[in-house]
Design an enzyme around this catalytic site. Structure first.
Site, PDB file in Angstrom:
ATOM      1  N   LYS A  13       4.631  -1.187   7.546  1.00 42.44           N
ATOM      2  CA  LYS A  13       4.424   0.007   8.393  1.00 42.44           C
ATOM      3  C   LYS A  13       3.032   0.574   8.157  1.00 42.44           C
ATOM      4  O   LYS A  13       2.410   0.332   7.112  1.00 42.44           O
ATOM      5  CB  LYS A  13       5.471   1.093   8.106  1.00 42.44           C
ATOM      6  CG  LYS A  13       5.413   1.714   6.690  1.00 42.44           C
ATOM      7  CD  LYS A  13       4.455   2.883   6.530  1.00 42.44           C
ATOM      8  CE  LYS A  13       4.352   3.341   5.089  1.00 42.44           C
ATOM      9  NZ  LYS A  13       3.118   3.866   4.622  1.00 42.44           N
ATOM     10  N   ASP A  46      10.759   5.703   1.604  1.00 40.96           N
ATOM     11  CA  ASP A  46      10.399   4.998   2.850  1.00 40.96           C
ATOM     12  C   ASP A  46      11.454   3.960   3.276  1.00 40.96           C
ATOM     13  O   ASP A  46      11.341   3.383   4.355  1.00 40.96           O
ATOM     14  CB  ASP A  46       9.061   4.255   2.664  1.00 40.96           C
ATOM     15  CG  ASP A  46       7.865   5.188   2.798  1.00 40.96           C
ATOM     16  OD1 ASP A  46       8.035   6.318   3.300  1.00 40.96           O
ATOM     17  OD2 ASP A  46       6.758   4.786   2.384  1.00 40.96           O
TER      18      ASP A  46
HETATM   19  P1  ATP Z   1       4.232   2.658  -0.314  1.00 33.69           P
HETATM   20  O1  ATP Z   1       3.419   2.607   0.950  1.00 33.69           O
HETATM   21  O2  ATP Z   1       5.728   2.805  -0.087  1.00 33.69           O
HETATM   22  O3  ATP Z   1       3.680   3.592  -1.355  1.00 33.69           O
HETATM   23  P2  ATP Z   1       2.904   0.356  -1.160  1.00 33.69           P
HETATM   24  O4  ATP Z   1       2.692  -0.479   0.065  1.00 33.69           O
HETATM   25  O5  ATP Z   1       1.746   1.202  -1.577  1.00 33.69           O
HETATM   26  O6  ATP Z   1       4.166   1.226  -0.954  1.00 33.69           O
HETATM   27  P3  ATP Z   1       4.256  -1.793  -2.502  1.00 33.69           P
HETATM   28  O7  ATP Z   1       3.654  -3.009  -1.894  1.00 33.69           O
HETATM   29  O8  ATP Z   1       5.621  -1.419  -2.073  1.00 33.69           O
HETATM   30  O9  ATP Z   1       3.277  -0.550  -2.371  1.00 33.69           O
HETATM   31  O10 ATP Z   1       4.190  -2.015  -4.093  1.00 33.69           O
HETATM   32  C1  ATP Z   1       4.164  -0.958  -4.997  1.00 33.69           C
HETATM   33  C2  ATP Z   1       4.651  -1.454  -6.351  1.00 33.69           C
HETATM   34  O11 ATP Z   1       6.019  -1.817  -6.259  1.00 33.69           O
HETATM   35  C3  ATP Z   1       3.907  -2.671  -6.857  1.00 33.69           C
HETATM   36  O12 ATP Z   1       3.227  -2.321  -8.010  1.00 33.69           O
HETATM   37  C4  ATP Z   1       4.957  -3.726  -7.134  1.00 33.69           C
HETATM   38  O13 ATP Z   1       4.871  -4.301  -8.413  1.00 33.69           O
HETATM   39  C5  ATP Z   1       6.300  -2.989  -7.003  1.00 33.69           C
HETATM   40  N1  ATP Z   1       7.287  -3.786  -6.252  1.00 33.69           N
HETATM   41  C6  ATP Z   1       8.576  -3.905  -6.543  1.00 33.69           C
HETATM   42  N2  ATP Z   1       9.208  -4.705  -5.671  1.00 33.69           N
HETATM   43  C7  ATP Z   1       8.287  -5.127  -4.799  1.00 33.69           C
HETATM   44  C8  ATP Z   1       8.332  -5.976  -3.656  1.00 33.69           C
HETATM   45  N3  ATP Z   1       9.440  -6.597  -3.275  1.00 33.69           N
HETATM   46  N4  ATP Z   1       7.183  -6.154  -2.966  1.00 33.69           N
HETATM   47  C9  ATP Z   1       6.046  -5.522  -3.367  1.00 33.69           C
HETATM   48  N5  ATP Z   1       5.951  -4.737  -4.435  1.00 33.69           N
HETATM   49  C10 ATP Z   1       7.059  -4.520  -5.157  1.00 33.69           C
END
Ligand code: ATP
Length: 294
Positions: free
Chosen positions: A11, A137
């Protein structure tokens, strides 16, 4: 059915406002969410063992309880028993820790996948309640499309689809801590807030030229100070005729909105060769097929 493969869509936030910090430490937000056609695939297979094994194509992704997919399996069992082992493979294409909700999307897709694999017949509302336990989210990632997200992310209202456009995602090679960003956001009477209400009024007109100038993310006030490259990417994106360029979530990914695919492709080539982006992805908004994906 012995196995299932589900897609987990990333998203972006077309608008992101933070209203207030709550006494429990969370923040009340007002965000316009949009799914994009960039997804991880998750293959879930029943096994005759009793354990859950998780693997992924990224060596640095945790494959134990720290992974949201693992947690999704655990919370699913609160409403429906899983009487088998599971072998799960996550093929990650969504940049990690990028502000694109990759982990939340994986959790949401896992809940949907398990619901189908075990014919549990849980409603979208049931899955959204479970999802909220995993992250603010996750309920949105179950709903997908264009939606307003309020409260801490649990109050969702579907919106008219955003107008057709090309989207260019550029993630610089930096890490941004979501916790740091929210902790350093200063909210007082002088704070400039994105105009989410006007965005909502304009959305149903389906006019990208009216919508794009309203797109704003209040969290940029923190991240750009800390990481000027985010500001630089926005400038470069606008120089290449993006109608809007802003950070998604708490960053660091910047997305550009283009009314023309050729302009977006040209900008894609620039960012690919310039060193501004570690990951550069050209994509489009995504709208789920209600019958099959919700
Ligand atoms: P948000 O926008 O919800 O803050 P994000 O896109 O910034 O999320 P994610 O890619 O969801 O961040 O990853 C954040 C942390 O979550 C990472 O440090 C990762 O190690 C952990 N994590 C746990 N499960 C997953 C997964 N299936 N995919 C990606 N990251 C994951």
């Amino acid at each position: 059915m012995n196995s299932i493969t589900v897609k987990a869509y990333a998203k972006i936030n077309l608008g992101l406002d933070v209203i207030r910090k709550r006494p429990d430490g969370y923040h009340d937000v007002s965000m316009i969410m949009q799914s994009v056609n960039l997804y991880d695939t998750i293959n879930i297979k029943k096994t005759k063992f009793q354990s859950i094994t998780l693997r992924s194509n990224l060596y640095y992704l945790p494959t134990d309880r720290r992974n949201l997919v693992y947690k999704a399996v655990e919370v699913f069992q609160e409403l429906h028993p899983i009487r088998s082992g599971l072998s799960i493979f996550i093929n990650k294409r969504i940049p990690v820790a990028a502000g694109l909700a990759g982990g939340s999307a994986d959790a949401a897709a896992t809940l949907k996948g398990l619901n189908r694999l075990y014919q549990a017949d849980l409603s979208l509302e049931d899955l959204m309640k479970l999802g909220l336990k995993l992250g603010a989210d996750v309920p949105y990632c179950l709903l997908m499309g264009t939606a307003l997200s309020e409260g801490i992310g649990e109050i969702l209202s579907p919106l008219s689809p955003m107008p057709d456009c090309s989207l260019l995602l550029v993630k610089p090679d930096i890490s941004v801590s979501t916790k740091f960003v929210y902790e350093n956001l200063r909210l007082n009477e002088k704070t400039r807030h994105p105009n989410i209400q006007t965005m909502l009024d304009v959305l149903h007109e389906g006019n990208i030229y009216k919508l794009a100038p309203l797109m704003e993310n209040i969290l940029e006030s923190v991240t750009i100070k800390e990481h000027p490259i985010i500001g630089d990417i926005k400038v470069k994106m606008k120089e290449r005729e993006a109608l809007a360029a802003l950070m998604s979530g708490s960053g660091p990914t910047v997305f550009g909105v283009f009314d023309n695919h050729h302009k977006a492709e040209k900008a894609y080539r620039f960012f690919k060769s310039s060193g501004y982006g570690k990951q550069v992805i050209l994509t489009k908004p995504y709208f789920p097929d209600d019958k099959f994906e919700r």
